[in-house]
Design a protein around this motif. Structure first.
Motif, PDB file in Angstrom:
ATOM      1  N   ALA A 161     -99.905 -13.295  12.912  1.00 51.95           N
ATOM      2  CA  ALA A 161     -99.611 -12.046  13.623  1.00 51.95           C
ATOM      3  C   ALA A 161     -98.335 -11.364  13.145  1.00 51.95           C
ATOM      4  O   ALA A 161     -98.004 -10.274  13.618  1.00 51.95           O
ATOM      5  N   HIS A 162     -97.604 -12.012  12.228  1.00 49.87           N
ATOM      6  CA  HIS A 162     -96.340 -11.384  11.790  1.00 49.87           C
ATOM      7  C   HIS A 162     -96.056 -11.745  10.339  1.00 49.87           C
ATOM      8  O   HIS A 162     -95.497 -12.805  10.044  1.00 49.87           O
ATOM      9  N   VAL A 163     -96.462 -10.866   9.443  1.00 53.21           N
ATOM     10  CA  VAL A 163     -96.158 -11.062   8.017  1.00 53.21           C
ATOM     11  C   VAL A 163     -95.611  -9.759   7.426  1.00 53.21           C
ATOM     12  O   VAL A 163     -95.723  -8.685   8.037  1.00 53.21           O
ATOM     13  N   HIS A 164     -95.033  -9.891   6.238  1.00 55.12           N
ATOM     14  CA  HIS A 164     -94.610  -8.730   5.443  1.00 55.12           C
ATOM     15  C   HIS A 164     -95.147  -8.957   4.036  1.00 55.12           C
ATOM     16  O   HIS A 164     -94.488  -9.589   3.207  1.00 55.12           O
ATOM     17  N   MET A 165     -96.363  -8.485   3.785  1.00 54.10           N
ATOM     18  CA  MET A 165     -97.047  -8.808   2.531  1.00 54.10           C
ATOM     19  C   MET A 165     -96.345  -8.232   1.307  1.00 54.10           C
ATOM     20  O   MET A 165     -96.518  -8.718   0.201  1.00 54.10           O
ATOM     21  N   ASP A 224     -99.652  -7.067   9.430  1.00 53.29           N
ATOM     22  CA  ASP A 224     -98.426  -6.772   8.686  1.00 53.29           C
ATOM     23  C   ASP A 224     -97.507  -5.956   9.592  1.00 53.29           C
ATOM     24  O   ASP A 224     -97.825  -4.833   9.974  1.00 53.29           O
ATOM     25  N   THR A 225     -96.342  -6.525   9.922  1.00 55.08           N
ATOM     26  CA  THR A 225     -95.459  -5.907  10.915  1.00 55.08           C
ATOM     27  C   THR A 225     -94.311  -5.145  10.259  1.00 55.08           C
ATOM     28  O   THR A 225     -93.178  -5.226  10.706  1.00 55.08           O
ATOM     29  N   GLY A 226     -94.650  -4.375   9.219  1.00 58.50           N
ATOM     30  CA  GLY A 226     -93.645  -3.523   8.592  1.00 58.50           C
ATOM     31  C   GLY A 226     -93.764  -3.584   7.091  1.00 58.50           C
ATOM     32  O   GLY A 226     -93.414  -4.589   6.472  1.00 58.50           O
ATOM     33  N   GLU A 267     -91.953  -8.997  19.238  1.00 58.72           N
ATOM     34  CA  GLU A 267     -91.830  -9.900  18.091  1.00 58.72           C
ATOM     35  C   GLU A 267     -90.521 -10.701  18.228  1.00 58.72           C
ATOM     36  O   GLU A 267     -89.509 -10.160  18.659  1.00 58.72           O
ATOM     37  N   HIS A 268     -90.565 -11.954  17.863  1.00 59.59           N
ATOM     38  CA  HIS A 268     -89.406 -12.876  17.873  1.00 59.59           C
ATOM     39  C   HIS A 268     -89.065 -13.315  19.302  1.00 59.59           C
ATOM     40  O   HIS A 268     -89.611 -14.266  19.781  1.00 59.59           O
ATOM     41  N   GLY A 269     -88.123 -12.621  19.965  1.00 57.45           N
ATOM     42  CA  GLY A 269     -87.814 -12.920  21.367  1.00 57.45           C
ATOM     43  C   GLY A 269     -87.026 -14.197  21.606  1.00 57.45           C
ATOM     44  O   GLY A 269     -86.953 -14.685  22.737  1.00 57.45           O
ATOM     45  N   ILE A 309     -98.199   0.272  15.886  1.00 56.33           N
ATOM     46  CA  ILE A 309     -96.887   0.787  15.489  1.00 56.33           C
ATOM     47  C   ILE A 309     -95.827  -0.272  15.728  1.00 56.33           C
ATOM     48  O   ILE A 309     -95.821  -0.940  16.759  1.00 56.33           O
ATOM     49  N   LYS A 310     -94.930  -0.418  14.757  1.00 58.11           N
ATOM     50  CA  LYS A 310     -93.854  -1.402  14.861  1.00 58.11           C
ATOM     51  C   LYS A 310     -92.507  -0.689  14.946  1.00 58.11           C
ATOM     52  O   LYS A 310     -92.140   0.073  14.053  1.00 58.11           O
ATOM     53  N   LEU A 311     -91.796  -0.959  16.040  1.00 56.94           N
ATOM     54  CA  LEU A 311     -90.441  -0.425  16.195  1.00 56.94           C
ATOM     55  C   LEU A 311     -89.440  -1.572  16.123  1.00 56.94           C
ATOM     56  O   LEU A 311     -89.739  -2.689  16.542  1.00 56.94           O
ATOM     57  N   THR A 347     -95.211 -15.831  11.333  1.00 51.51           N
ATOM     58  CA  THR A 347     -94.335 -16.566  10.421  1.00 51.51           C
ATOM     59  C   THR A 347     -93.147 -15.734   9.911  1.00 51.51           C
ATOM     60  O   THR A 347     -92.048 -16.238   9.791  1.00 51.51           O
ATOM     61  N   ASP A 348     -93.369 -14.469   9.558  1.00 53.90           N
ATOM     62  CA  ASP A 348     -92.263 -13.577   9.162  1.00 53.90           C
ATOM     63  C   ASP A 348     -91.534 -14.042   7.901  1.00 53.90           C
ATOM     64  O   ASP A 348     -90.332 -13.824   7.774  1.00 53.90           O
ATOM     65  N   LEU A 349     -92.225 -14.694   6.964  1.00 53.18           N
ATOM     66  CA  LEU A 349     -91.552 -15.164   5.752  1.00 53.18           C
ATOM     67  C   LEU A 349     -91.414 -14.015   4.755  1.00 53.18           C
ATOM     68  O   LEU A 349     -92.395 -13.356   4.410  1.00 53.18           O
TER      69      LEU A 349
HETATM   70 ZN   LIG Z   1     -90.640  -9.278  10.493  1.00 49.25          ZN
END
Ligand SMILES: [Zn+2]
Length: 454
Positions: free
Chosen positions: A95-99, A137-139, A284-286, A223-225, A351-353
């Protein structure tokens, strides 16, 4: 088969409407009927419940047609796969990547954009071969990457793109050098991330509306803020609340006009409460959230799309300021996870790697790290049916309007055959090259290492 031939096979197959990896040697189906595959002799984890044995799954085209506890008779042209008693799971969802984050920010300043894109293509295929058949993809400007994957040009996961992450000036997405001229200077330069469409700065309601609508125009599914300070940036401490309530509400309004939702990067309680009050549906994160805000999230059904792996080993080359923030987040993770679990907050699997393919390759360690707080069933649910529920918040903007993350009739045939039992040892998933015997997405086979298949 070499990469070149394999790509040709995949493109040719997808153009004929039958995405089948050439190595499966499926007999051609008559053009009037979609290709069918029967998977038998498996334990089935359906994405929700404890696994059960003796099931059979029939796939027609890109969807699951039938799940049965009794034998299914294969048609004359049905490919039969013997699961060998292995576990059959829905494909994993991150649910959280940056490809696009395939290089460090410093490396990124001195490469041709096409080189970075080539690396992102490699990264997309690698994620699929780690068992991730869908990624949110969160951004990042991943619209073209997604389009090419969906068209069968190269292998990769389904992609739910957010487009550019939207930040305030001096927010988590403001990656300008400190020497950059003030933003209100006529002709002031954009940062590299802004030029590439990875992030966009918006201050005030009109700018926010424009920024959100630009992403939707390109096909953003959500949308990602960036609504609080972040760990990997230099100038925005973690305690900062980013955007005013009016700016946040404007983003939610613009997204909901397109039938979708806003998710926010947010660590601290104040920023998170403000975002929830403005109508965001996911955080996200928290990691720094307190019990009161986690309770608010549980009561309102707000998703917590958190991630652990990135804080275990922060990216190399960060500054002392960033290092201290990573350590603060890591130190809060245990308390936050325990509280969120106790309060039954809906927890996603992310994961957000960032900063390179080698770093992205650690993706599956997230399964192992979560065993500190969750049972294998809970973790596998988070990575399948749970994340699918989160991604379905994209509503009318959902790019794949079938079910994912579950094994049931009508769902996309995104499936994994797993060697070994992750329900007794979840850490086997950390080594997908060994533990994933077969990877299927949309009925097409992208890996098949069963001894009989070699
Ligand atoms: Zn991220």
């Amino acid at each position: 088969m070499n990469q070149h031939l394999r790509l040709i096979a995949i493109v040719a197959a997808s153009l004929s409407g039958a995405l089948v990896h050439a190595e499966t040697q499926a007999t051609p189906e008559p053009s009037s009927s979609a290709p069918a595959t029967l998977i038998r002799n498996v334990r089935i984890f359906d994405g929700r419940n404890e696994p059960w044995s003796g099931g059979e799954v029939l796939i027609v085209g890109d969807k699951i047609a039938q799940v049965s506890r009794t034998p299914i008779a294969p048609g004359a042209n049905t490919q039969v796969i013997d699961g060998g008693g292995r576990l059959l799971s829905p494909g994993f969802i991150d649910a959280h990547v940056h490809m696009n984050s395939v290089l460090t920010p410093d490396e990124m300043r001195n490469v041709e954009p096409a080189y970075a894109t080539a690396l992102a293509i490699k990264g997309a295929e690698a994620a699929l071969l780690r068992g991730f058949t869908t990624q949110r993809d969160t951004g990042g400007n991943v619209f073209g990457l997604k389009q090419a994957i969906d068209a069968g040009v190269f292998p990769g996961p389904r992609v739910y793109p957010s487009g550019a992450a939207i930040s305030q000036t001096s927010g988590h997405g403001d990656s300008r050098d400190l020497m950059a001229p003030p933003r209100f200077t006529p002709g002031a330069e954009l940062s590299l991330d802004e030029r590439l469409g990875e992030s966009v700065l918006a201050d005030g309601v009109p700018a926010m509306l424009t920024a959100v609508r630009e992403q939707l125009r390109h096909g953003a599914s959500q949308i990602k803020l960036l609504a609080s300070g972040g760990a990997s940036t230099e100038f925005d401490p973690l305690y900062v609340s980013e955007f005013t309530p009016e700016e946040l509400r404007a983003a939610v309004d613009a997204a909901s006009s397109f039938g979708t939702y806003v998710t926010v990067h947010s660590y601290n309680p104040e920023a998170t409460r403000r975002a929830i009050e403005a109508g965001v549906r996911c955080v996200e994160h928290g990691h720094l959230l307190d019990e009161a805000v986690l309770k608010l999230m549980a009561d309102r059904g707000i998703w917590l799309s958190t991630n652990v792996i990135v804080y275990e080993k922060p990216p190399a080359g960060i500054t002392p300021v960033q290092q201290a923030k990573f350590e603060e987040v890591w130190a809060s993770t245990d308390r936050m996870m325990r509280t969120a679990k106790k309060l039954k907050v809906k927890i996603g699997f992310g994961t957000d790697l960032v900063y390179g393919l080698a770093n992205q390759a650690r993706q599956n360690r997230e399964f192992t790290l979560r065993a500190k707080w969750f049972t294998p069933l809970e973790i596998l649910r988070q990575a399948t049916s749970g994340n699918a529920e989160l991604l379905a918040l994209s509503g009318r903007r959902n790019p794949y309007p079938g079910k994912i993350g579950v094994i049931e009739p009508g769902a996309y045939a995104d499936l994994l055959l797993i060697d070994g039992d992750p329900f007794s040892d979840i850490s086997i998933l950390e080594h997908p090259e060994k533990s994933l015997a077969l990877i299927m997405k949309g009925g097409g086979i992208y890996k098949d290492s069963r001894p009989a298949a070699r």
